[in-house]
Design a protein around this motif. Structure first.
Motif, short mmCIF file in Angstrom:
data_model
loop_
_atom_site.label_atom_id
_atom_site.label_comp_id
_atom_site.label_asym_id
_atom_site.label_seq_id
_atom_site.Cartn_x
_atom_site.Cartn_y
_atom_site.Cartn_z
N ARG A 222 34.21 29.32 -4.42
CA ARG A 222 33.11 28.63 -5.11
C ARG A 222 31.88 28.59 -4.21
O ARG A 222 30.76 28.87 -4.66
N ASP A 223 32.09 28.23 -2.94
CA ASP A 223 30.97 28.17 -1.99
C ASP A 223 30.33 29.54 -1.79
O ASP A 223 29.11 29.67 -1.78
N LYS B 44 37.83 26.42 -3.21
CA LYS B 44 36.57 25.93 -2.63
C LYS B 44 35.81 27.02 -1.89
O LYS B 44 34.61 27.15 -2.05
N GLU C 183 40.54 14.92 -7.87
CA GLU C 183 39.60 15.87 -8.46
C GLU C 183 39.75 15.89 -9.98
O GLU C 183 38.76 15.95 -10.71
#
Length: 91
Positions: free
Chosen positions: A42-43, A39, A22
């Motif tokens: 963020r989603d 993650k 990443e």
């Protein structure tokens, strides 16, 4: 070159790994800041910003089943369920 790095999520406070891959991806794209959220956060944040599409219920012109579509159906134009639409695209 790059090594996995543990970062604390700004929203939920959980640790997450900013992997070497990443980090390389961020460097290739010219991103200068490390991610601040995991993650999942963020989603969740992306989903809360996106407006939900209004789905309209209609009848499939081919098989007669109920079809849900993201647009307002017009009487003159046939609307197909996802199965019939997929079959028509294959033909």
């Amino acid at each position: 070159m790059y090594q996995d790095k543990t970062i604390v999520c700004k929203d939920c406070g959980q640790d997450f790994i900013f992997t070497a891959g990443e980090q390389e991806f961020y460097a290739e794209r010219g991103f200068q800041n490390e991610p601040q959220r995991c993650k999942n956060c963020r989603d969740r944040r992306k989903d809360s910003v996106k407006p939900q599409k209004e789905m309209h219920v209609t009848t499939c012109a081919k098989c007669g089943k109920e079809a849900k579509v993201p647009f307002q159906p017009v009487a003159e134009r046939p609307v197909y369920c996802s199965e019939c639409f997929a079959k028509m695209k294959q033909a």
